[in-house]
Design a protein around this motif. Sequence first.
Motif, PDB file in Angstrom:
ATOM      1  N   MET A 199       0.814  -1.214   0.000  1.00  0.00           N
ATOM      2  CA  MET A 199       0.000   0.000   0.000  1.00  0.00           C
ATOM      3  C   MET A 199       0.855   1.276   0.000  1.00  0.00           C
ATOM      4  O   MET A 199       0.550   2.244  -0.692  1.00  0.00           O
ATOM      5  CB  MET A 199      -0.920  -0.017   1.224  1.00  0.00           C
ATOM      6  N   ASP A 200       1.925   1.280   0.793  1.00  0.00           N
ATOM      7  CA  ASP A 200       2.767   2.482   0.905  1.00  0.00           C
ATOM      8  C   ASP A 200       4.078   2.331   0.154  1.00  0.00           C
ATOM      9  O   ASP A 200       5.053   3.030   0.442  1.00  0.00           O
ATOM     10  CB  ASP A 200       3.035   2.775   2.387  1.00  0.00           C
ATOM     11  N   SER A 201       4.105   1.404  -0.796  1.00  0.00           N
ATOM     12  CA  SER A 201       5.329   1.139  -1.547  1.00  0.00           C
ATOM     13  C   SER A 201       5.259   1.760  -2.929  1.00  0.00           C
ATOM     14  O   SER A 201       4.179   1.947  -3.492  1.00  0.00           O
ATOM     15  CB  SER A 201       5.548  -0.376  -1.662  1.00  0.00           C
ATOM     16  N   ASP A 202       6.439   2.090  -3.466  1.00  0.00           N
ATOM     17  CA  ASP A 202       6.502   2.596  -4.833  1.00  0.00           C
ATOM     18  C   ASP A 202       6.411   1.460  -5.851  1.00  0.00           C
ATOM     19  O   ASP A 202       6.199   1.701  -7.041  1.00  0.00           O
ATOM     20  CB  ASP A 202       7.816   3.367  -5.058  1.00  0.00           C
ATOM     21  N   LYS A 203       6.584   0.237  -5.380  1.00  0.00           N
ATOM     22  CA  LYS A 203       6.545  -0.919  -6.279  1.00  0.00           C
ATOM     23  C   LYS A 203       5.097  -1.274  -6.642  1.00  0.00           C
ATOM     24  O   LYS A 203       4.173  -1.041  -5.866  1.00  0.00           O
ATOM     25  CB  LYS A 203       7.203  -2.131  -5.615  1.00  0.00           C
ATOM     26  N   VAL A 204       4.951  -1.838  -7.822  1.00  0.00           N
ATOM     27  CA  VAL A 204       3.635  -2.302  -8.252  1.00  0.00           C
ATOM     28  C   VAL A 204       3.323  -3.605  -7.518  1.00  0.00           C
ATOM     29  O   VAL A 204       4.154  -4.513  -7.449  1.00  0.00           O
ATOM     30  CB  VAL A 204       3.601  -2.540  -9.775  1.00  0.00           C
ATOM     31  N   ALA A 205       2.136  -3.694  -6.953  1.00  0.00           N
ATOM     32  CA  ALA A 205       1.756  -4.902  -6.224  1.00  0.00           C
ATOM     33  C   ALA A 205       1.721  -6.099  -7.175  1.00  0.00           C
ATOM     34  O   ALA A 205       1.112  -6.020  -8.246  1.00  0.00           O
ATOM     35  CB  ALA A 205       0.388  -4.723  -5.571  1.00  0.00           C
ATOM     36  N   PRO A 206       2.388  -7.198  -6.820  1.00  0.00           N
ATOM     37  CA  PRO A 206       2.368  -8.379  -7.687  1.00  0.00           C
ATOM     38  C   PRO A 206       0.985  -9.015  -7.707  1.00  0.00           C
ATOM     39  O   PRO A 206       0.233  -8.913  -6.740  1.00  0.00           O
ATOM     40  CB  PRO A 206       3.395  -9.318  -7.031  1.00  0.00           C
ATOM     41  N   PRO A 207       0.634  -9.681  -8.795  1.00  0.00           N
ATOM     42  CA  PRO A 207      -0.707 -10.273  -8.882  1.00  0.00           C
ATOM     43  C   PRO A 207      -0.851 -11.502  -7.983  1.00  0.00           C
ATOM     44  O   PRO A 207       0.127 -12.154  -7.630  1.00  0.00           O
ATOM     45  CB  PRO A 207      -0.827 -10.663 -10.353  1.00  0.00           C
ATOM     46  N   THR A 259      -7.375 -29.675  -7.893  1.00  0.00           N
ATOM     47  CA  THR A 259      -6.711 -28.813  -6.913  1.00  0.00           C
ATOM     48  C   THR A 259      -6.667 -27.381  -7.420  1.00  0.00           C
ATOM     49  O   THR A 259      -6.320 -27.127  -8.572  1.00  0.00           O
ATOM     50  CB  THR A 259      -5.280 -29.300  -6.624  1.00  0.00           C
ATOM     51  N   ILE A 260      -7.041 -26.474  -6.544  1.00  0.00           N
ATOM     52  CA  ILE A 260      -6.955 -25.050  -6.843  1.00  0.00           C
ATOM     53  C   ILE A 260      -5.903 -24.448  -5.920  1.00  0.00           C
ATOM     54  O   ILE A 260      -6.004 -24.559  -4.700  1.00  0.00           O
ATOM     55  CB  ILE A 260      -8.308 -24.348  -6.646  1.00  0.00           C
ATOM     56  N   LYS A 261      -4.903 -23.846  -6.519  1.00  0.00           N
ATOM     57  CA  LYS A 261      -3.813 -23.232  -5.757  1.00  0.00           C
ATOM     58  C   LYS A 261      -3.926 -21.713  -5.855  1.00  0.00           C
ATOM     59  O   LYS A 261      -4.018 -21.166  -6.951  1.00  0.00           O
ATOM     60  CB  LYS A 261      -2.452 -23.685  -6.292  1.00  0.00           C
ATOM     61  N   VAL A 262      -3.962 -21.054  -4.704  1.00  0.00           N
ATOM     62  CA  VAL A 262      -3.993 -19.595  -4.654  1.00  0.00           C
ATOM     63  C   VAL A 262      -2.678 -19.129  -4.040  1.00  0.00           C
ATOM     64  O   VAL A 262      -2.363 -19.462  -2.894  1.00  0.00           O
ATOM     65  CB  VAL A 262      -5.187 -19.084  -3.822  1.00  0.00           C
ATOM     66  N   SER A 263      -1.882 -18.394  -4.826  1.00  0.00           N
ATOM     67  CA  SER A 263      -0.553 -17.963  -4.387  1.00  0.00           C
ATOM     68  C   SER A 263      -0.474 -16.447  -4.339  1.00  0.00           C
ATOM     69  O   SER A 263      -0.989 -15.759  -5.220  1.00  0.00           O
ATOM     70  CB  SER A 263       0.528 -18.482  -5.343  1.00  0.00           C
ATOM     71  N   ASP A 264       0.180 -15.948  -3.301  1.00  0.00           N
ATOM     72  CA  ASP A 264       0.378 -14.500  -3.213  1.00  0.00           C
ATOM     73  C   ASP A 264       1.769 -14.189  -2.715  1.00  0.00           C
ATOM     74  O   ASP A 264       2.489 -15.069  -2.224  1.00  0.00           O
ATOM     75  CB  ASP A 264      -0.680 -13.862  -2.295  1.00  0.00           C
ATOM     76  N   GLU A 265       2.159 -12.925  -2.873  1.00  0.00           N
ATOM     77  CA  GLU A 265       3.427 -12.419  -2.338  1.00  0.00           C
ATOM     78  C   GLU A 265       3.121 -11.344  -1.302  1.00  0.00           C
ATOM     79  O   GLU A 265       3.624 -10.230  -1.337  1.00  0.00           O
ATOM     80  CB  GLU A 265       4.296 -11.875  -3.470  1.00  0.00           C
TER      81      GLU A 265
END
Length: 369
Positions: free
Chosen positions: A256-264, A277-283
């Motif tokens: 939210m407070d970063s200059d970087k684009v949030a990864p999908p 199987t459904i895999k949901v991955s985030d960073e």
Amino acid sequence: MAANKAWEGFSKFLIDQVHKWGAMKPTGVSLRYMMEFGSRPTPRNLLLSAQFLHKELAIRIARRAIELGALPYGLSNKPAVLKVRDWYLDSFRDLRSFPDIKDGNDEQDFTKMIKMIKVRHNNVVPMMALGLQQLKKDLNPKTDYKDLDEIHQFLDRFYLTRIGIRMLIGQHVALHDPNPPPDCVGYIHTKMSPVEVARNASEDARSICLREYGSAPDINIYGDPNFTFPYVPTHLHLMVFELVKNSLRAVQERYMDSDKVAPPVRLIVADGLEDVTIKVSDEGGGIPRSGLPRIFTYLYSTAKNPLDGQSESDLETETSMAGYGYGLPISRLYARYFGGDLQIISMEGYGTDAYLHLSRLGDSQEPLP
């Protein structure tokens, strides 16, 4: 003493009936049986279904009412839990007061009644969550959640059987639809596309993220949209919505407070021989290792609790599960209801992978809870 207090205000006859019916054994029904039986919703089959539910629902609801009156740590006497208990007793009374079902008119009246029972129980989850909050205020702040294992086991059992009750009612009611959607047998979609359901659930989760934060990470979905298998779309939507919502919140708050684009957030649907199987991955930064044992308990959430400062009457229009600490454990129960599972693997400092296993054996003859 606590158990006696929990039954105050109800006649001895009703309580005796609850214990009599609660001692009976419920009957499991397989997904395959529901599909085969529901594929021919003739007046005779609907009559047989109603006659079965007339007895079966009374047994299942009586068993839950008894459990609600005998919970540890004084949980049974918390105002919110007493209200839930009252709903179950009212529903049991309605079922036992309904005469034997002998013809189509009786069946139609019975169907209207169980629809009302289903609506009566719509807010059981947030109301029980409020009861847990009322309990937490009375507990020592240093109480380890592991010490409340008895409550967690009860809630797992309680919510799993609630899924079963709502599935039985919903399936019977849906069979009355004169124009059912293609390939649908009541609640069951015989050719459900998990990619399509996952896409709809992801869009719903993203719109909530946009509403709360003003922006939201992208969601990339991978899988064959033409692949289908028999499942209940509303169940899958609920589970994927919860997982994607958690991932979106984690990524959004991290960047939210970063200059970087949030990864999908990435969602992958894989068609295996045994499981879909459904895999949901985030960073989104992951979960500390010390927090992982608590994510499937009912007294833990990293979000602000929406129940803080709310009364029972405020829950009449409450529909969100965010922050109750219930999203993950209830999603796992929905997966397990049809023989699947939910696993969370996290790398602190990077992100989280959620694996939602949906059993391809869900159309087996195994009876459901």
